[in-house]
Every structure is written in C-alpha cells, then in structure tokens.
Design a protein around this motif. Structure first.
Motif, PDB file in Angstrom:
ATOM      1  N   TYR A 196     -14.800   0.465  -3.581  1.00 60.84           N
ATOM      2  CA  TYR A 196     -14.465   1.368  -2.478  1.00 60.84           C
ATOM      3  C   TYR A 196     -15.482   1.286  -1.335  1.00 60.84           C
ATOM      4  CZ  TYR A 196     -10.850   3.327  -5.502  1.00 60.84           C
ATOM      5  OH  TYR A 196      -9.734   3.478  -6.295  1.00 60.84           O
ATOM      6  N   VAL A 209     -13.995  -2.130   0.330  1.00 65.75           N
ATOM      7  CA  VAL A 209     -12.599  -2.522   0.525  1.00 65.75           C
ATOM      8  C   VAL A 209     -12.081  -2.198   1.930  1.00 65.75           C
ATOM      9  CG1 VAL A 209     -11.488  -0.405  -0.349  1.00 65.75           C
ATOM     10  CG2 VAL A 209     -10.359  -2.613  -0.591  1.00 65.75           C
ATOM     11  N   ARG A 210     -12.528  -1.068   2.472  1.00 66.23           N
ATOM     12  CA  ARG A 210     -11.985  -0.691   3.774  1.00 66.23           C
ATOM     13  C   ARG A 210     -12.358  -1.725   4.833  1.00 66.23           C
ATOM     14  NH1 ARG A 210     -12.869   5.225   6.249  1.00 66.23           N
ATOM     15  NH2 ARG A 210     -11.933   5.782   4.276  1.00 66.23           N
ATOM     16  N   LEU A 243      -6.351   4.668   3.718  1.00 69.46           N
ATOM     17  CA  LEU A 243      -6.545   3.950   2.449  1.00 69.46           C
ATOM     18  C   LEU A 243      -7.096   4.854   1.355  1.00 69.46           C
ATOM     19  CD1 LEU A 243      -8.038   0.598   3.781  1.00 69.46           C
ATOM     20  CD2 LEU A 243      -5.825   0.886   2.656  1.00 69.46           C
ATOM     21  N   SER A 244      -7.862   5.862   1.761  1.00 63.47           N
ATOM     22  CA  SER A 244      -8.463   6.720   0.737  1.00 63.47           C
ATOM     23  C   SER A 244      -7.631   7.961   0.442  1.00 63.47           C
ATOM     24  CB  SER A 244      -9.878   7.124   1.166  1.00 63.47           C
ATOM     25  OG  SER A 244      -9.831   7.749   2.418  1.00 63.47           O
ATOM     26  N   ILE A 246      -1.100   8.166  -0.849  1.00 63.20           N
ATOM     27  CA  ILE A 246      -0.925   7.811  -2.260  1.00 63.20           C
ATOM     28  C   ILE A 246      -0.351   6.407  -2.425  1.00 63.20           C
ATOM     29  CG2 ILE A 246       1.413   8.702  -2.720  1.00 63.20           C
ATOM     30  CD1 ILE A 246      -0.042  10.037  -5.227  1.00 63.20           C
ATOM     31  N   SER A 260      -3.213   4.116  -1.841  1.00 61.59           N
ATOM     32  CA  SER A 260      -4.129   4.212  -2.986  1.00 61.59           C
ATOM     33  C   SER A 260      -3.580   3.472  -4.192  1.00 61.59           C
ATOM     34  CB  SER A 260      -4.362   5.676  -3.356  1.00 61.59           C
ATOM     35  OG  SER A 260      -5.113   6.295  -2.350  1.00 61.59           O
ATOM     36  N   THR A 261      -2.254   3.565  -4.394  1.00 62.31           N
ATOM     37  CA  THR A 261      -1.666   2.887  -5.555  1.00 62.31           C
ATOM     38  C   THR A 261      -1.900   1.387  -5.482  1.00 62.31           C
ATOM     39  OG1 THR A 261       0.008   4.609  -5.686  1.00 62.31           O
ATOM     40  CG2 THR A 261       0.468   2.601  -6.884  1.00 62.31           C
ATOM     41  N   LEU A 297      -4.338  -0.055  -4.004  1.00 62.26           N
ATOM     42  CA  LEU A 297      -5.763  -0.283  -4.269  1.00 62.26           C
ATOM     43  C   LEU A 297      -6.064  -0.156  -5.764  1.00 62.26           C
ATOM     44  CD1 LEU A 297      -7.692   1.433  -1.334  1.00 62.26           C
ATOM     45  CD2 LEU A 297      -6.934  -0.918  -1.553  1.00 62.26           C
ATOM     46  N   TRP A 298      -5.426   0.831  -6.403  1.00 62.77           N
ATOM     47  CA  TRP A 298      -5.657   1.002  -7.843  1.00 62.77           C
ATOM     48  C   TRP A 298      -5.245  -0.265  -8.598  1.00 62.77           C
ATOM     49  CZ3 TRP A 298      -2.845   6.387  -7.798  1.00 62.77           C
ATOM     50  CH2 TRP A 298      -3.719   7.345  -7.246  1.00 62.77           C
ATOM     51  N   GLN A 299      -4.123  -0.839  -8.170  1.00 57.64           N
ATOM     52  CA  GLN A 299      -3.678  -2.067  -8.850  1.00 57.64           C
ATOM     53  C   GLN A 299      -4.702  -3.187  -8.647  1.00 57.64           C
ATOM     54  OE1 GLN A 299       0.156  -2.304  -6.996  1.00 57.64           O
ATOM     55  NE2 GLN A 299       1.158  -1.171  -8.631  1.00 57.64           N
ATOM     56  N   LEU A 308      -7.680  -2.658 -10.925  1.00 60.20           N
ATOM     57  CA  LEU A 308      -7.401  -3.108 -12.292  1.00 60.20           C
ATOM     58  C   LEU A 308      -7.575  -4.615 -12.415  1.00 60.20           C
ATOM     59  CD1 LEU A 308      -4.283  -0.945 -13.234  1.00 60.20           C
ATOM     60  CD2 LEU A 308      -6.549  -0.822 -14.251  1.00 60.20           C
TER      61      LEU A 308
END
Lengths: 428, 155
Positions: free
Chosen positions: A192, A195-196, A219-220, A223, A226-227, A229-231, A234
């Motif tokens: 984080y 990434v931005r 981005l933060s 949702i 964010s999804t 980014l979450w992927q 992972l």
C-alpha cells in the motif's frame, strides 16, 4: 448449485435425505480405506499418526451429517463441503501410503525431522514421500494435519541426497504458514505504500480497465478498486512466499541449496511461467542477493545458468495485476531476506561450516564416510563439492566410472552414520 | 482459503484443533448456519461455530487497522467473501466503500453475539435468525472464491 426445494416439500425432503445418504456413504468408504492403510508397515510413526488424525476428522464430519434433519440449503452446503474435503484428503492418503515405499531414502528422515523441529517446534511431525510429479512439493496448511510437514520429492530423485537441500524450500512453506499473519502484514504495508504511486504512473492504462474508478484517491476507499488491489495482494503474497521459502532453504543449507536449485530448475522449464512465482531470473537474482547477505559462496557464473520462462497469455486485468505484483516484489524482498535469515538464526540449526566441509571432503576422496559430523548441512555441502570436483577419484578408475551413484551411496551412508552417532549421543 | 492460523507454539496444542478438517471460513460458516438452524428449530446444541465465525470476522476484517496510506489492511479473501455474501443474502444495499464493508462486518459480529446471548436467555427473533442463517450460508459459498478450482469429477 443452489438447492432445490422449488418442488414439493416431500420431494425436497427426499432429495435432502438422499444427499446425506450419499455423503455419508462416500465418507464411510474413505474410512474403510484408512483402516486398510493403517494395516501397512510404517517405518516412522508420523505417517500412522497422520492417518489417525484424518480418520478422526472424517468421523466428526459423519457426525455432523448424521445429526441433521434441518434446513435443506444448509444440508446442501454441508454435503458440498464434505465432498470438497474428499478431494483434498484422498491425495494425502496416497501421499501417506507412498511415504512407506522403499524408494524413499529413509536415511534422511531423522536428520530432516530434527531440522523441521528446530525450525517449527519440538512436536512437529514429518512425512517424506516419493511422488510421481517432477516438482518437489509440500501440502500447504492441511487443516486436519496442523503440526505435520508433508514433503514430496520426485520419485526419480527421492533417493538422491544431493537434492535434500530443496526440502529446505518446502520447509519454508511450513514456516510461512506459521508466521503468515506477520509476513503478510509486512507485504500489505509495503504494497500500500507503493501501489498508488505505481498505478498513478500508469493511470491511463488502469482507467481503461477500471473506468468506474475516477481518481487515485479512490484506490483506498472504493470497494471495487480495493477488490482489485486485494486480488493483487494475494498474488504478490504467493510470489513473496516462494522467495521467502528459497531464502529459508538457502539459510539452512547454504551453497548446497544453490547447487540443488540449479540441478532441478536450470535453464528453465520451457512452458509459460506460473504467475504465482516470480520470473525465474528475478528469483535467481534474489537468491544470489540473499546468499551475499548470508555470506555464502555463490557458484561461479551462477546466474548465467538460468533464463526466464515465456510469459503466459493473460487477460488484460490479470496482466495488470501481474505487472503490479512483479513490480512490488522488488520492494519487499529485502524484508523477506532479513526475516528468513532472522527466523533461522534464532533456531539452533547449525550454520554451514567451511572447515567441516573440507574435512568431510577429505574422507570422500578416500571413498569413506566421515564420522563425528556436526550437521546434515555440512555433509550435503561436501557432497556438492565432491560432485563438482573434476579430480575426484581420478586415480580409482573403477569408482570413477560410477562416480554419481557411488557418491550418492556414500553420502547416504554418511547421513546414516551421522544419525546413528546423534542417537548414541542422546540426540545432541 | 481463509483460515484461523496457528500462532507460534499453538500447533502443539490440542485445543487449537477443535475443528479438525473444518477450520476454514467456508466450513465454519456452514456449521454456524447449522447452529442457527438449530436455534430456529428450538434445539440449541452449542455455539462453537458461531463463536469461531465471530472471531474470524473480527480478526480478518475489523481488527486489521489501516496502512500509512489509508488502505484498510483487511484479509483479502475474507473481505471479498464477506462483500459477496452480503450482496447474495441481500441483507444490505450494495456496498461502495471499504468502510461500509467493515461497518457491516461489525454489525454481523454484534448479531452473532446477540444470537448466542439471547439463546441463553431463551428468547429469539425468528426472522433475524433466518436472515443470519442465509448470510452464513452465503458466506460459506463465497469463502472459496480465491481457492484454486478443484477439477470436476471426470466421468
């Protein structure tokens, strides 16, 4: 599949009863197989303990299924989950069976389990098996088998002691699982932090794919953004885990790990790269960087042994995620090198010794094993030195003719003596 | 797969393994749905899964804090699963911010607390329980979104 009770209540009830009946019967069949497997001869108790643990878990699942005359949707999902468990655990039962096969080099079991216990805790159990897949592997986070480490080596190499250092990478996965929350928090905060900036630099490309995200600030908070980014987190975590495991293997086995890695992976696999791994050249670059940090000798021209695998064909979104992940990996490897180094340094796993390596090699020159070795690592580093020594056994043509096989046998014998001496010394 | 993970030293403890095969979000949510179903049918038989689920949501979504750049440090798998589950069970309007997702997650943990507390006091709101059962099942179905697909049974 959603369940079904769109038809009459009676039909719905019948369907549910049948689902439970099938699910219970499937599990009973597995329990029968487990009972048969338990009759096998196990060279080490750990394999039998694993069977008992899985058996108990399936017995519990049957209880859950038998106790229900409940909501059809619930029963439907319960049956689906129990089916998933069969897919997960049947291969593990096969693994346990193969762990009894004489193809395995049982000589390495004791010393490897000692290392696993030093790294993970005194009650850790080890299952070592020869597998019919070319990649060394570990079963990750098997929930019924927490506290067990399951390592598989390719059947064609499972009696080759020179590849034992690769078990260090697999052990790394177990260390990762144990420290996952801490390690993933490092990854998330570094991700984080950076990434931005990275996405802002590629903003046009990003918004072509995600037009609903208007500005980088979202981005933060948004949702949907964010999804995605979450992927990516992972994906990055998986790549970072592979690097971390390399560092664990390297820290335990030193230069022998680099040799074993090159033996198995060079120059590269000719099919496209798996995205959950770093590019091979990057991976090797990080390994060399870690070796320098840990003060291990890097074989001459080591990086030249490798090349990158072809990139896979991906959809645009996956391509973007992969490019972000590849970029971010650079930002976190120093943390991973330091963390892996600290974790192993905090254990009492012996550090490789150059003096010991030379001493053991002298014995190998005489085609005899060394006594009073201090660690498995020293034996394996000596083995690799002997493997690469062009003059070894030059004056003994009969032995030279079968150099590789004799060296493997000699190393296994040395490991057996080392283990025997350890037992005589009360495991010290 | 989101799981409650062993902390150092915990794998040696039998207490850490009450769930055997089932200590992942998909299975715990499913068993929690079963416990809620038992309550609906007035045959309560323990709340182990409900409590476990509450703990998982708290750990993976609520207690994670934020990064220096303002990003919520949630567990990605649980966050996506919860977002999908809330949409599927239609218990809330579509969420558009992470903050709202976390707020909804807090409401769910409160509901899970309330359900166990009321069960002890012998009073329940059937509608609320049915809504919770649907959410638990939706969470169980969504929880494996990032797991590598298992091959179909090849017949």
């Amino acid at each position: 599949m959603r369940s079904s009770c769109e038809n009459s209540e009676e039909e719905c009830h019948k369907r549910t009863q049948l689902l439970v009946k099938y699910a219970c019967a499937r599990i009973e069949s597995v329990l029968d197989s487990i009972r048969q497997l338990k009759a096998s001869e196990f060279p080490y108790k750990d394999s039998n303990d694993a069977l008992c643990r899985i058996e108990k878990s399936f017995q519990d699942t049957i209880q859950h299924l038998s106790a229900t005359d409940s909501d059809p949707d619930y029963i439907n999902q319960l049956c689906a989950i129990s089916l998933r468990h069969l897919f997960i655990y049947i291969p593990i039962l096969g693994f346990i069976l193969r762990s009894t096969n004489v193809r395995n080099a049982f000589e390495i079991f004791g010393p490897l389990r000692k290392i696993a216990r030093k790294a993970l805790g005194p009650k850790v159990k080890l299952l070592l098996s020869s597998e019919w897949t070319y990649s060394p592997m570990i079963y990750h986070e098997i929930l019924a088998l927490l506290g067990f480490v399951l390592i598989g080596l390719p059947a064609s190499e499972s009696s080759n002691p020179l590849l034992v250092p690769l078990c260090g990478h697999e052990l790394g996965h177990a260390v990762w699982a144990r420290k996952k929350i801490e390690l993933e928090n490092i990854i998330k905060s570094r991700f984080y932090e950076n990434v931005r900036e990275h996405i802002t630099e590629n903003w046009q490309h990003y918004t072509e794919l995600f037009p609903s995200v208007d500005k980088p600030e979202q981005l933060s908070t948004n949702i949907f953004a964010s999804t995605t980014l979450w992927q990516t987190v992972l994906l990055l975590s998986k790549q970072a885990e592979e690097c971390f495991c390399d560092f664990i293997g390297l820290k335990i086995y030193g230069t022998a790990f680099l040799h074993a890695f090159a033996y198995l992976c060079s120059p590269c696999l000719s099919s496209p790269r798996a995205i959950t791994y770093p590019k091979l050249m990057k991976r090797v670059y990080y390994l060399v960087k870690a070796a320098k940090k840990y003060q291990f000798e890097v074989p001459k021209s080591y990086e030249n042994m490798f090349e990158n695998r072809p990139e896979p064909q991906l959809a645009s979104m996956d391509k973007l995620r992969l490019s972000i992940s590849d970029y971010m990996l650079d930002k976190i490897t120093d943390d991973m090198i330091a963390k892996a180094g600290d974790i192993i340094s905090e254990t009492n796993i012996p550090r490789p010794s150059n003096e010991e390596r030379k001493r053991i090699c002298k014995r190998f020159e005489l085609v005899v094993p060394a006594s009073q070795c201090k660690s498995l690592t020293d034996i394996l580093n000596s083995a690799w030195q002997a493997y690469h020594d062009p003059d070894l056994w030059k004056k003994i043509p009969d032995v030279l003719e079968r150099k590789n096989q004799i060296l493997k046998d000699l190393v296994l014998k040395n490991i057996e003596i080392f283990e025997f001496e350890q037992i005589l010394n009360g495991g010290k | 797969m989101s799981t409650l993970r062993a902390k150092e030293g915990e794998t040696d403890s039998v207490e850490f393994l009450p769930w055997g095969l089932e200590d992942d979000l998909a299975t715990v949510s499913c068993y929690a749905a079963g416990e809620v179903d038992n309550l609906i049918h007035k045959r309560p038989n323990g709340f182990g899964a409900i409590k476990r689920l509450r703990h998982m949501i708290q750990d993976s979504l609520i207690d994670c804090g934020t990064s220096a750049s303002g990003h919520f440090m949630v567990d990605p798998t649980t966050a996506v699963a919860m977002n999908r589950a809330l949409a599927i069970s239609r218990s809330v309007d579509d969420l558009d911010t992470v903050e709202k997702l976390i707020e909804e997650s807090k409401q769910i943990t409160k509901l899970l607390d309330r359900v166990t507390k009321k069960a002890e006091e012998g009073e329940q709101n059937k509608q609320e329980l049915e809504k919770l059962r649907s959410l638990c099942l939706a969470l169980s179905r969504s929880a494996l979104a990032f797991e590598e697909p298992i091959d179909e049974v090849k017949l």
